[in-house]
Design an enzyme around this catalytic site. Sequence first.
Site, PDB file in Angstrom:
ATOM      1  N   ASP A 286      -4.261  -9.018  -2.812  1.00 56.18           N
ATOM      2  CA  ASP A 286      -2.989  -8.484  -3.286  1.00 56.18           C
ATOM      3  C   ASP A 286      -3.298  -7.099  -3.853  1.00 56.18           C
ATOM      4  O   ASP A 286      -4.464  -6.745  -4.072  1.00 56.18           O
ATOM      5  CB  ASP A 286      -2.368  -9.401  -4.350  1.00 56.18           C
ATOM      6  CG  ASP A 286      -0.876  -9.101  -4.548  1.00 56.18           C
ATOM      7  OD1 ASP A 286      -0.409  -8.044  -4.086  1.00 56.18           O
ATOM      8  OD2 ASP A 286      -0.179  -9.920  -5.180  1.00 56.18           O
TER       9      ASP A 286
HETATM   10  C1  BGC Z   1       2.819  -8.091  -4.906  1.00 54.30           C
HETATM   11  C2  BGC Z   1       2.735  -8.452  -3.442  1.00 54.30           C
HETATM   12  C3  BGC Z   1       3.149  -7.263  -2.604  1.00 54.30           C
HETATM   13  C4  BGC Z   1       2.257  -6.091  -2.947  1.00 54.30           C
HETATM   14  C5  BGC Z   1       2.560  -4.838  -2.159  1.00 54.30           C
HETATM   15  C6  BGC Z   1       2.063  -6.807  -5.221  1.00 54.30           C
HETATM   16  O1  BGC Z   1       2.317  -6.384  -6.524  1.00 54.30           O
HETATM   17  O2  BGC Z   1       2.313  -9.153  -5.687  1.00 54.30           O
HETATM   18  O3  BGC Z   1       3.539  -9.572  -3.171  1.00 54.30           O
HETATM   19  O4  BGC Z   1       3.079  -7.581  -1.249  1.00 54.30           O
HETATM   20  O5  BGC Z   1       2.414  -5.778  -4.336  1.00 54.30           O
HETATM   21  O6  BGC Z   1       3.740  -4.269  -2.561  1.00 54.30           O
END
Ligand code: BGC
Length: 778
Positions: A286
Amino acid sequence: MKTTANFMALSCVFFMAYLSLSVRAQKNMPVPVLGKNTIKEVIAAMTLEEKTQLVVGATELKKASTNEQGTTIGFTEQRVPGAAGIMAAIPRLGIPALVLSDGPAGVRINPRRKNDPNSYYATAFPVGLSLASTWDPVLVEEVGLAFGNEVKEYGIDILLAPGMNIHRNPLNGRNFEYYSEDPVVSGKIAGAIVRGIQANGVGTSVKHFAGNNQEANRNGVNVVVSERTLRELYLKGFRIAISESDPWTVMSSYNKLNGVFTAESFDLLTTILRDEWGYKGFVMTDWGGGRNRPGIIRAGNDLIMPGRPGQSDLIAAAVKSDSLDIQALDKSVERILNVILKSPTFKKYKYSDKPDLAAHAAVARIAGADGMVLLKNNQQTLPFSPSVKNIALFGNASYRTIAGGTGSGDVNRAYTIAVIKGLANASYQPNQDLWKDYRRFFSKDSTQQMAAGAKYPKSPPEMIASDSLINIRAKDSDLALITIGRNSGEVYDRDLETNYKLLPSEIAQIKNVAAQFHKNGKKLVIVLNIAGVIDMKEWSNDADAILLAWQPGQEAGNAITDVLSGKVNPSGKLTTTFPVNYSDVPSAKNFPGTPIAKPLRVNYEEGIYIGYRYYDTFHVPTAYEFGYGLSYTNFIVKDLKLVKPNVNGDFTVSCKIKNTGKKAGKQVLQLYLSAPTSAIDKPSQELLSFKKTKLLNPGEEESITFQIKGKELASFSSDLSEWVADEGKYTVKVGFSSKDIQQASSFILKKSIHTEKVHRVLQPNVKIEELKPIVNKP
Ligand code: BGC
């Protein structure tokens, strides 16, 4: 010994790469190119620097860098403005940069671009929770088909969705993105959307693997959970989704799991995901997840996102210092290249930037309506009778209806149809004087906020209508409709007092509207435009009908009107329980963990007993149970037949379902299992499978067959590290909710079946006492 061997292997790899480069250079041999040469040949031609660049996202590289060989690594210009990330390119070897974009309810990109008159809006589909409430994988796959087309036509390779963490606690701020408290529902719905999206030739990233069941300190909290609970609840949905749809990628979560960041967990990402489940795609972190960059690669996490300058160097240094095996890096590179080969960018797909938004809005409307759950309908208040024309709309959300949640799950859509607009579109007459009152209230609030220095005014507080205003409307309108709006999103969990519960002023308004309209012989309908479970005990009795609309996407008002008017017969069911009190929630005393201000640890002491597994086993009454949802027609189940299990425990259940009412409608048949407790404690019942009927006309029947594998009967024994179906009596039940069981049948398993032996990994790093039932009825 090992170090020396590794050193020799490493020297050998460097020497071979050097040799290959110099021999090629001397002989003027062509450099291998992805797609023309094999992946092995491409990897053999890569320098260490190129490999480490490929496993780190290029999102934050400000300008293209040039490596020693004079080739450009990394594309830094924003190919798709607003996309969440981009990978590195290595043009020398024919490796293009893939674009990655959020999110679960629609493509999340900037709707406008500098010096460009065109717009780039995407369709806001119903949020995950709403899609899951359809209990209809066929429909969800169709949504995925439309959704994936937007991914492809906007030049994106991998969609960062679906989100499929389990609803452990109703306050999780991202429950709207996720599907259910049950892993079978989560897994099957996630599998369906992935199949639909990927049928377009683009990828998905099933997230957040695993245990990301809260937002409070999501980057640091240690989730302490038993092996059994982890396997049976928090991993199971991912396993089902992966086996049913083969997502191109998986995204690890932010949290620690039993002491180790999931992003760095070899046990989770290699032993379980690859070795036990056979997953072949690549895993990414993530955004900013994990701490130890070489440790991330060592664990089998292949792509570090969004990627920051210097991270590749850390990995290269680890390889050089022998603390990261070059073979682990090569494997990551190989898994990434395999996905790149399938991508639209690699195939040079000429995307249009013009998906058919009108066609996709129609899909969003159908799915939005099908995900709505009719919670209450006294005296057939719904669908609206023909005499209902002039409707008094209360509640800010009647005018500012919420399409979806905030954060990376939000979508830059062209519009949201509010409830007032949806009703007007269907020729109802929303009361115009009341609309004026709300308009005045909204504009006064925003003027005040701006005067106080706000650049972008926040949502106004709820307007509370005065007694006299309600009184007038109760006389001149045919019906009152209150839309209750609640939003939530990434980073924060929902506040118990102001988001989960209604404010005292909102409750007072409901009671007031109900009293005045009832006095005038008119009805009150409440529409819930919410992001997760809310408290309903103090006011649900006041409403004649309650429609749970969730956040149904940009066509919200039209989809809500479709159900209110009877154009669509509601067929959604709860995938998550509405408890009577928040304090009844089994995880309430361990959420969000300790210390409460910034939890470092959260103990899953309720074990497997979450949601209906808890309420049913411990006989705790609920407001609305798992699987619940009313229809405008009636159904019965008949002719249940159970073909008893073979030696592997596989068996078949079939029955007929008949529409005995007066309107066409769909029904969800749910198959529950009560298992014996000879060796392992069991919840009183668990969902095994479900099927949604087609639209059945009055009097029409449909035959339904469930084919169940023996392994689906099994529970996980932490002592044996095995999935075991205990010997004893099993009861299979079919019904329309977890409490509305229509027919049941039983069989005896004479000998227990050990369906799968697994690795003893991911044990809790802190001892926890799990909740166990005292008396456990089979
Ligand atoms: C979130 C993800 C997301 C990623 C990219 C993160 O903060 O937890 O679900 O895909 O950001 O935006």
